[in-house]
Design an enzyme around this catalytic site. Structure first.
Site, PDB file in Angstrom:
ATOM      1  N   GLN A   4       0.826  -1.214   0.000  1.00 45.83           N
ATOM      2  CA  GLN A   4       0.000   0.000   0.000  1.00 45.83           C
ATOM      3  C   GLN A   4       0.860   1.263   0.000  1.00 45.83           C
ATOM      4  O   GLN A   4       0.621   2.185  -0.775  1.00 45.83           O
ATOM      5  CB  GLN A   4      -0.903   0.018   1.246  1.00 45.83           C
ATOM      6  CG  GLN A   4      -1.883  -1.140   1.305  1.00 45.83           C
ATOM      7  CD  GLN A   4      -3.025  -0.957   0.326  1.00 45.83           C
ATOM      8  OE1 GLN A   4      -2.828  -0.631  -0.845  1.00 45.83           O
ATOM      9  NE2 GLN A   4      -4.230  -1.169   0.807  1.00 45.83           N
ATOM     10  N   ASP A  57       9.547  -6.009  -5.080  1.00 46.26           N
ATOM     11  CA  ASP A  57       8.798  -6.791  -4.082  1.00 46.26           C
ATOM     12  C   ASP A  57       9.088  -8.265  -4.307  1.00 46.26           C
ATOM     13  O   ASP A  57       9.292  -8.699  -5.439  1.00 46.26           O
ATOM     14  CB  ASP A  57       7.289  -6.525  -4.212  1.00 46.26           C
ATOM     15  CG  ASP A  57       6.536  -6.777  -2.907  1.00 46.26           C
ATOM     16  OD1 ASP A  57       6.004  -5.829  -2.321  1.00 46.26           O
ATOM     17  OD2 ASP A  57       6.501  -7.952  -2.459  1.00 46.26           O
ATOM     18  N   ARG A  81      -0.237  14.626  11.559  1.00 46.48           N
ATOM     19  CA  ARG A  81      -1.535  14.271  12.154  1.00 46.48           C
ATOM     20  C   ARG A  81      -1.902  15.261  13.255  1.00 46.48           C
ATOM     21  O   ARG A  81      -3.034  15.745  13.323  1.00 46.48           O
ATOM     22  CB  ARG A  81      -1.471  12.849  12.750  1.00 46.48           C
ATOM     23  CG  ARG A  81      -1.535  11.776  11.694  1.00 46.48           C
ATOM     24  CD  ARG A  81      -1.379  10.379  12.297  1.00 46.48           C
ATOM     25  NE  ARG A  81      -1.617   9.375  11.268  1.00 46.48           N
ATOM     26  CZ  ARG A  81      -1.106   8.150  11.307  1.00 46.48           C
ATOM     27  NH1 ARG A  81      -0.328   7.771  12.310  1.00 46.48           N
ATOM     28  NH2 ARG A  81      -1.372   7.291  10.342  1.00 46.48           N
ATOM     29  N   HIS A  90       8.242   5.987  17.660  1.00 51.94           N
ATOM     30  CA  HIS A  90       6.966   5.935  16.945  1.00 51.94           C
ATOM     31  C   HIS A  90       6.105   4.895  17.648  1.00 51.94           C
ATOM     32  O   HIS A  90       6.310   3.714  17.504  1.00 51.94           O
ATOM     33  CB  HIS A  90       7.225   5.525  15.494  1.00 51.94           C
ATOM     34  CG  HIS A  90       5.980   5.460  14.676  1.00 51.94           C
ATOM     35  ND1 HIS A  90       5.093   6.482  14.596  1.00 51.94           N
ATOM     36  CD2 HIS A  90       5.487   4.466  13.896  1.00 51.94           C
ATOM     37  CE1 HIS A  90       4.099   6.137  13.782  1.00 51.94           C
ATOM     38  NE2 HIS A  90       4.318   4.914  13.353  1.00 51.94           N
TER      39      HIS A  90
HETATM   40  O1  TXD Z   1       5.009   5.881  10.425  1.00 56.25           O
HETATM   41  C1  TXD Z   1       5.369   4.815  10.008  1.00 56.25           C
HETATM   42  N1  TXD Z   1       6.647   4.499   9.992  1.00 56.25           N
HETATM   43  C2  TXD Z   1       4.383   3.853   9.479  1.00 56.25           C
HETATM   44  C3  TXD Z   1       4.810   2.493   9.312  1.00 56.25           C
HETATM   45  C4  TXD Z   1       3.074   4.231   9.126  1.00 56.25           C
HETATM   46  C5  TXD Z   1       2.232   3.334   8.534  1.00 56.25           C
HETATM   47  C6  TXD Z   1       2.616   1.948   8.265  1.00 56.25           C
HETATM   48  N2  TXD Z   1       3.901   1.609   8.732  1.00 56.25           N
HETATM   49  C7  TXD Z   1       4.500   0.324   8.376  1.00 56.25           C
HETATM   50  O2  TXD Z   1       4.922   0.356   7.018  1.00 56.25           O
HETATM   51  C8  TXD Z   1       3.595  -0.893   8.429  1.00 56.25           C
HETATM   52  O3  TXD Z   1       3.444  -1.338   9.766  1.00 56.25           O
HETATM   53  C9  TXD Z   1       4.402  -1.852   7.586  1.00 56.25           C
HETATM   54  O4  TXD Z   1       5.451  -2.433   8.358  1.00 56.25           O
HETATM   55  C10 TXD Z   1       5.037  -0.978   6.507  1.00 56.25           C
HETATM   56  C11 TXD Z   1       4.413  -1.104   5.139  1.00 56.25           C
HETATM   57  O5  TXD Z   1       3.046  -0.827   5.188  1.00 56.25           O
HETATM   58  P1  TXD Z   1       2.091  -1.192   3.941  1.00 56.25           P
HETATM   59  O6  TXD Z   1       0.726  -0.771   4.315  1.00 56.25           O
HETATM   60  O7  TXD Z   1       2.682  -0.713   2.668  1.00 56.25           O
HETATM   61  O8  TXD Z   1       2.182  -2.789   3.993  1.00 56.25           O
HETATM   62  P2  TXD Z   1       1.817  -3.863   2.854  1.00 56.25           P
HETATM   63  O9  TXD Z   1       0.766  -3.325   1.947  1.00 56.25           O
HETATM   64  O10 TXD Z   1       1.591  -5.139   3.572  1.00 56.25           O
HETATM   65  O11 TXD Z   1       3.166  -3.979   1.986  1.00 56.25           O
HETATM   66  C12 TXD Z   1       4.309  -4.602   2.431  1.00 56.25           C
HETATM   67  C13 TXD Z   1       4.954  -5.241   1.230  1.00 56.25           C
HETATM   68  C14 TXD Z   1       4.152  -6.399   0.632  1.00 56.25           C
HETATM   69  O12 TXD Z   1       3.830  -6.135  -0.720  1.00 56.25           O
HETATM   70  C15 TXD Z   1       5.086  -7.609   0.756  1.00 56.25           C
HETATM   71  O13 TXD Z   1       5.023  -8.510  -0.348  1.00 56.25           O
HETATM   72  C16 TXD Z   1       6.452  -6.910   0.797  1.00 56.25           C
HETATM   73  O14 TXD Z   1       6.229  -5.772   1.603  1.00 56.25           O
HETATM   74  N3  TXD Z   1       7.535  -7.737   1.329  1.00 56.25           N
HETATM   75  C17 TXD Z   1       8.792  -7.655   0.853  1.00 56.25           C
HETATM   76  N4  TXD Z   1       9.341  -6.873  -0.101  1.00 56.25           N
HETATM   77  C18 TXD Z   1      10.644  -7.040  -0.366  1.00 56.25           C
HETATM   78  N5  TXD Z   1      11.442  -7.926   0.301  1.00 56.25           N
HETATM   79  C19 TXD Z   1      10.925  -8.722   1.256  1.00 56.25           C
HETATM   80  N6  TXD Z   1      11.707  -9.594   1.911  1.00 56.25           N
HETATM   81  C20 TXD Z   1       9.551  -8.602   1.575  1.00 56.25           C
HETATM   82  N7  TXD Z   1       8.720  -9.212   2.452  1.00 56.25           N
HETATM   83  C21 TXD Z   1       7.495  -8.684   2.299  1.00 56.25           C
END
Ligand code: TXD
Length: 323
Positions: free
Chosen positions: A17, A38, A156, A180
């Site tokens: 996302q 990804d 926010r 955070h």
């Molecule tokens: O303020 C902040 N820092 C944050 C953090 C605010 C909102 C969300 N925050 C965190 O960001 C949330 O708790 C997640 O740990 C991350 C990413 O959030 P998102 O909503 O983008 O998560 P998704 O949609 O699950 O996407 C994560 C993607 C997904 O497509 C997986 O296939 C991929 O990560 N993924 C990987 N990519 C590359 N390499 C590896 N090893 C891998 N494993 C999973």
């Protein structure tokens, strides 16, 4: 550098996302060529192609590709990491920490080989500990690895204040420091609305102390409030916008002062830990940690927040003693 040489190369590790929204914003702002990476390769390719197909309408002329091969990310100028898994029902915080630590280790190994000179912005949760682990696993310079959280938390807080006070957000100056999570610290003494201290607005009866406290609480729970509405997944528009602001300050050498998770080496009396503080981001990466004078209450809350980050990092060390 990108294949077009003049343009910057921005790699997004994780095409979920936030990753997808980052790619879209970067394209609209024409910041550089985008590589979406990804492990679930199709999602990166699909999103890159979808955004690229909007280029004739939007009028941007950058390249967007999706991949599951680190070779394609080679020599990136900026890398933004959102790779990870969200917490599922029944999973403890430590379970999540263990899984995301493994993912970050894999990412660290991938980027250190291919883009050792990149400016790296980490967004994956639990933020402060994951960014610290990323630095340790990759060995990349500490001034080139930062975490995104403070800009989002501050944004926010400012938004909620602006709604309450019925005033434009650009008239409000404030920021949120610390880790955070629920120990984040809204800097009330440094909060100004149209040039006036927030405490003065409380004295003048423009906002009650109780309302202000409520806004601070709502900010701390800002992520959870959205998770509750969405039911699946967490916030992504505001987090992506915040990450892009950091990338832009680096790429354009804007030297903006931004609250980010940065490595502290004695600043604020903290040693060897990543925590949210104001930093200057310019073409050299983290160019300076800005040390603010904290009030007694702010210092107390900040110390409490540091303790929470330190404790979570100790849990990470138990999971992986190499940290
Ligand atoms: O303020 C902040 N820092 C944050 C953090 C605010 C909102 C969300 N925050 C965190 O960001 C949330 O708790 C997640 O740990 C991350 C990413 O959030 P998102 O909503 O983008 O998560 P998704 O949609 O699950 O996407 C994560 C993607 C997904 O497509 C997986 O296939 C991929 O990560 N993924 C990987 N990519 C590359 N390499 C590896 N090893 C891998 N494993 C999973």
């Amino acid at each position: 550098m990108s294949k077009y040489n003049m343009r910057k190369k921005i790699t997004l590790i994780g095409a979920g996302q936030i990753g997808g929204t980052l790619a879209h914003l970067i394209a609209l702002k024409k910041l550089g060529d985008v590589v979406l990476f990804d492990v679930a390769g199709g999602v990166a390719k699909g999103k890159a192609l979808d955004i690229a197909q909007s280029s004739p309408v939007e009028g941007f002329n950058i390249s967007l590709i999706g991949t599951d091969n680190y070779e394609d990310t080679k020599n990136s100028d900026v890398i933004i990491i959102t790779a990870g898994v969200p917490r599922k029902p029944g999973m403890t915080r430590d379970d999540l920490l263990g899984i995301n630590l493994k993912i970050i280790k894999e990412v660290a190994e991938g980027i250190k080989k291919t883009s050792p000179n990149a400016f790296v912005i980490c967004i994956t949760n639990p933020l402060d500990v994951i960014v610290m682990a990323l630095q340790k696993y990759s060995g990349l310079p500490k001034n080139k690895i930062v975490g995104m959280a403070g800009i989002l938390d501050s944004s926010r807080f400012i938004y909620f204040l602006s709604q309450e006070l019925e005033i434009s957000t650009d008239k409000i100056k404030s920021f949120v420091l610390g880790g955070h999570g629920d120990t984040m610290v809204a800097m009330l003494d440094s909060t100004e609305v149209d040039g006036k201290k927030i405490s003065q607005l409380v004295d003048e009866g423009k906002i009650s102390k109780a309302k202000l406290d409520e806004i601070v609480e709502r900010t701390k729970n800002g992520g959870a409030e959205i998770v509750k509405y969405l039911e699946k997944g967490s916030a992504y528009y505001a987090p992506a916008a915040s990450g892009v602001e950091m990338a832009e300050s680096y790429l354009k050498d804007l030297k903006k002062q931004l609250p980010c998770a940065a490595y502290l080496n004695g600043e604020y009396g903290v040693n060897d830990l990543y925590v949210g503080v104001p930093i200057i981001i310019g073409s050299k990466g983290v160019e300076r940690v800005v040390e603010l004078k904290l009030s007694k209450k702010e210092k107390q809350n900040f110390d409490h927040s540091i303790k929470a980050v330190q404790e979570l990092f100790n849990s990470a060390k138990k999971i992986d003693p190499s940290l």
